[in-house]
Write an enzyme that holds these catalytic residues in place. Structure first.
Site, mmCIF file in Angstrom:
data_model
loop_
_atom_site.group_PDB
_atom_site.id
_atom_site.type_symbol
_atom_site.label_atom_id
_atom_site.label_comp_id
_atom_site.label_asym_id
_atom_site.label_seq_id
_atom_site.Cartn_x
_atom_site.Cartn_y
_atom_site.Cartn_z
ATOM 1 C CG ASP A 1 -9.599 -7.925 1.030
ATOM 2 O OD1 ASP A 1 -8.469 -7.905 1.534
ATOM 3 O OD2 ASP A 1 -10.605 -8.300 1.677
ATOM 4 C CG HIS A 2 -5.565 -2.587 0.411
ATOM 5 N ND1 HIS A 2 -4.860 -2.225 -0.715
ATOM 6 C CD2 HIS A 2 -5.009 -1.886 1.442
ATOM 7 C CE1 HIS A 2 -3.946 -1.328 -0.395
ATOM 8 N NE2 HIS A 2 -3.996 -1.125 0.902
ATOM 9 C CG ASP B 1 -6.868 -3.317 -3.329
ATOM 10 O OD1 ASP B 1 -7.556 -2.308 -3.027
ATOM 11 O OD2 ASP B 1 -5.641 -3.350 -3.130
ATOM 12 C CB SER C 1 -0.954 -0.044 1.202
ATOM 13 O OG SER C 1 -1.961 0.926 1.083
#
Length: 419
Positions: A384-385, A346, A142
């Site tokens: 996902d993230h 995501d 991220s």
């Protein structure tokens, strides 16, 4: 004839040995050879934390420590800790001190410009011998990917602003070696779910700040801490936002959230927006003698009715609202323009934002990893993230095994990069 069984047994053993050696040789050939033994430094994203925080709940792996796992497989891996909501500049200065050791120096010119202290915490150093001969790989999740790029930019090019300031004010404390440049100390940057071009959800501060609050509280729940027992370090010492001895976490957090720092351009929310990321991409270069790899997840599906992208049912529920927003948002009044190519995501970052920085050289990963280009991988479907770091639905053994396999593949790729 009595010797025939013995003979057959001997032949069988020999054939087994030959066959097993052939298999081992094939496996060895199929696995990328280690061409460097540079350490890998893990750099967390927004709201992240270090190894000795959050009651042992890991940013990298949750209940299972990916740092220790990779070390057990023969890779030298370190986990860094920087400001969870600070700007990429401040985080890069902290990352430099955290790896090499010493007191964080945010830069005299930078500190004066943004109105915070020049110096921060002092660290003993993860890898004190770090220099041009002993390079590192930076692996950021991220915002950690943006921070890795910022650190590399300062190491390579330095800061003209800081150098100019120190020439004008020679009595100021000596300029940090970080801002002097000419340091080819990073061999590669690998990013995972990084908003290289920003997140459209971060463009609206009224949406994003409440989300940051919920994200931190959600992490507390996953780590087994309740709102009243929560321990969380915002690491905003440079802004004078230290937790007071008689202050509860809730009081400390409220003081942080009500602070005017969120309106500054020297904070995470700005850097994570599409506007802030656009500014960063104009300042940070992709160097021709370095390696760049990006990995991303995709956890949405196209609605057959509206055509918008919606979150899959197995996405972390905390990301449902941001995912729906990102999956339907467009903007054509001012740059950077946002069209429907930004919709697959995501949960927090658009797929196209996490592939590579806009206007930087890039190619889809096929075969060899090339220097001087962003080698981007196909998105990991249904991840996902936070699945990308092993937090959320991936805490069950089967899915966590997949996460560990993912990180082993990354470590193999980084160690196979020629010096």
């Amino acid at each position: 004839m009595k010797t025939l069984p013995k003979f057959c047994a001997v032949v069988g053993i020999v054939l087994c040995l030959v066959f097993s050696q052939t298999i081992l040789a094939f496996a060895k050939e199929a696995e990328p050879a280690k061409k460097n033994r540079y350490p890998i430094v893990l750099v967390h994203g927004l709201t992240g934390w270090g190894e000795d925080e959050m009651s042992g709940f890991r940013y990298w792996g949750g209940q299972r420590d990916l740092n220790d796992f990779l070390n057990s497989k023969g890779y030298k891996v370190y986990t860094a800790a920087v400001g969870p909501v600070s700007s990429n500049w401040d985080r890069a200065a902290e990352l430099y001190a955290f790896i090499k050791g010493g007191t964080v120096d945010y830069g005299a010119a930078h500190a004066k410009k943004h109105g915070h202290a020049r110096f921060g915490r002092t660290y003993k150093g993860l890898y004190p011998g770090w220099n041009g001969k002993s390079k590192i790989h930076l692996l950021g999740h991220s915002m950690g990917g943006q921070t890795s790029r910022m650190l590399t930019e300062l190491l390579r090019s330095g800061s003209a602003e800081e150098q100019k300031f120190h020439k004008k004010y020679p009595k100021e404390k000596k300029i940090s070696t970080l801002f002097q440049g000419n340091k080819k100390w990073v061999h590669s940057i690998a990013t995972i779910g990084t908003p290289h071009n920003g997140s459209t959800y971060a463009d609206n501060i009224d949406l994003f700040i409440p989300f940051v609050k919920d994200l931190i509280l959600g992490i507390g729940v996953l780590s087994g801490q309740g709102p009243t027992s929560m321990v969380y370090d915002f690491k905003l010492d440079q802004w004078g936002l230290k937790k007071k001895p008689d202050e509860t976490y809730a009081e400390y957090a409220e003081r942080v959230y009500n602070s005017p720092i969120w309106k500054s351009r020297d904070i995470s929310v700005h850097d994570l927006s599409t506007y802030g990321a656009n500014d960063l991409n104009a300042k940070m270069k992709t160097y021709t003698d370095m390696y760049y790899i990006s990995y991303t997840g995709e956890a949405t599906y196209k609605s057959p009715v509206s055509g918008h992208y919606l979150p899959r049912a197995n996405m972390l529920p905390l990301f449902f609202e941001p995912s729906r927003f990102i999956g339907s948002y467009t903007r054509n009044q001012f740059e950077p323009y946002i069209d429907k190519s930004w919709w697959p995501n995501d949960g927090l970052v658009s797929v196209n934002s996490s592939l590579y920085p806009a206007k930087h050289p890039a190619k889809s990963f096929k075969g060899a990893i090339l220097r001087g280009k962003w080698n981007y991988k196909a998105p990991k479907a249904h991840w996902d993230h936070m699945d990308l770091v092993g937090i959320g639905r991936t805490t069950n053994s089967l899915n966590m095994n997949q996460v560990e396999e993912f990180y082993i593949s990354i470590a193999k790729e980084l160690s196979s990069l020629p010096k």
